[in-house]
Motif scaffolding. Sequence first.
Motif, mmCIF file in Angstrom:
data_model
loop_
_atom_site.group_PDB
_atom_site.id
_atom_site.type_symbol
_atom_site.label_atom_id
_atom_site.label_comp_id
_atom_site.label_asym_id
_atom_site.label_seq_id
_atom_site.Cartn_x
_atom_site.Cartn_y
_atom_site.Cartn_z
ATOM 1 N N ALA A 1 0.852 -1.199 0.000
ATOM 2 C CA ALA A 1 0.000 0.000 0.000
ATOM 3 C C ALA A 1 0.882 1.242 0.000
ATOM 4 O O ALA A 1 2.004 1.229 0.499
ATOM 5 N N GLN A 2 0.367 2.278 -0.582
ATOM 6 C CA GLN A 2 1.104 3.532 -0.639
ATOM 7 C C GLN A 2 0.475 4.563 0.292
ATOM 8 O O GLN A 2 -0.757 4.570 0.484
ATOM 9 N N SER A 3 1.321 5.424 0.816
ATOM 10 C CA SER A 3 0.829 6.511 1.658
ATOM 11 C C SER A 3 1.872 7.608 1.728
ATOM 12 O O SER A 3 3.036 7.395 1.387
ATOM 13 N N VAL A 4 1.431 8.778 2.133
ATOM 14 C CA VAL A 4 2.354 9.885 2.394
ATOM 15 C C VAL A 4 2.010 10.484 3.747
ATOM 16 O O VAL A 4 0.836 10.509 4.142
ATOM 17 N N THR A 5 3.036 10.974 4.419
ATOM 18 C CA THR A 5 2.883 11.642 5.699
ATOM 19 C C THR A 5 3.486 13.023 5.601
ATOM 20 O O THR A 5 4.658 13.164 5.257
ATOM 21 N N GLN A 6 2.676 14.014 5.880
ATOM 22 C CA GLN A 6 3.168 15.382 5.880
ATOM 23 C C GLN A 6 3.387 15.810 7.316
ATOM 24 O O GLN A 6 2.464 15.735 8.141
ATOM 25 N N LEU A 7 4.591 16.242 7.606
ATOM 26 C CA LEU A 7 4.973 16.601 8.964
ATOM 27 C C LEU A 7 4.680 18.069 9.209
ATOM 28 O O LEU A 7 5.296 18.941 8.607
#
Lengths: 113, 113
Positions: A1-7
Motif C-alpha cells: 500500500a502507498q501513503s504519504v505523511t506530511q509533517l
Amino acid sequence: AQSVTQLGSHVSVSEGALVLLRCNYSSSVPPYLFWYVQYPNQGLQLLLKYTSAATLVKGINGFEAEFKKSETSFHLTKPSAHMSDAAEYFCAVSRSSASKIIFGSGTRLSIRP
Amino acid sequence: EAGVAQSPRYKIIEKRQSVAFWCNPISGHATLYWYQQILGQGPKLLIQFQNNGVVDDSQLPKDRFSAERLKGVDSTLKIQPAKLEDSAVYLCASSNTDYYGYTFGSGTRLTVV
C-alpha cells in the motif's frame, strides 16, 4: 500500500525566509510523487512531480523538491517566501500514470509580513 | 485548453435530501476521478473511471453514493440520501494515460444541514 505523511499541519514563515514543507512516503514500488497547492475556494494545482527522472525537481512559482530514496522523503522548498505563497500544500503519491493519486493530509503555509 | 468544468460551485441541502454534481473533463482525457475533501483533510478518492468503465470504487459508499460516466465524457456523482458527514468539497479531475498527475476542477462545496 502507498501513503504519504506530511509533517506539520501548519507552517509559518516570514516573507523572504526559506520555505520547507516536509513529506515522507511509503511505497512498495518505485513511486511517482507530487506536490499540489490549493488556494482558498479553489481546486488543486500541480506544483511539481517526480517520475523517476532527475531527483531534483523544479516546479512553478520557484518551488522545488528533492527525491531522497534513502530517506523516503520528498520535501518541498522555496528559497524566499512571498505573501502569495500562503495556501494549503498537499504531497501525494501514485504507482503509475494510470493509477490513483493518494494525498497526504496537507500543510497550511502562512507568511508573516 | 479548457480546464475541468464542475457545477454547481456551491450547494446547500437538508439531510436526507438528494444532490447531484456534474463534471466535464478536459477533452480527450480518458481517465476521470471524483474525490471527496472534508475540511482540514486531504482529498480522498471516491471513484475512478477509465473511459466509461469503473476502475476503482472501493472507497465509494455505495449505499448512498452513485456515479456514472456516459459515453466516456461527462460524469455525474449523486448522493441519496445525504448525511451531515457528507459536507465536503467534491473535486473532479481528469488525466491522460501518459501524463503523470491530474488536472482538477474547482470543486463543488456541499453543505448538508
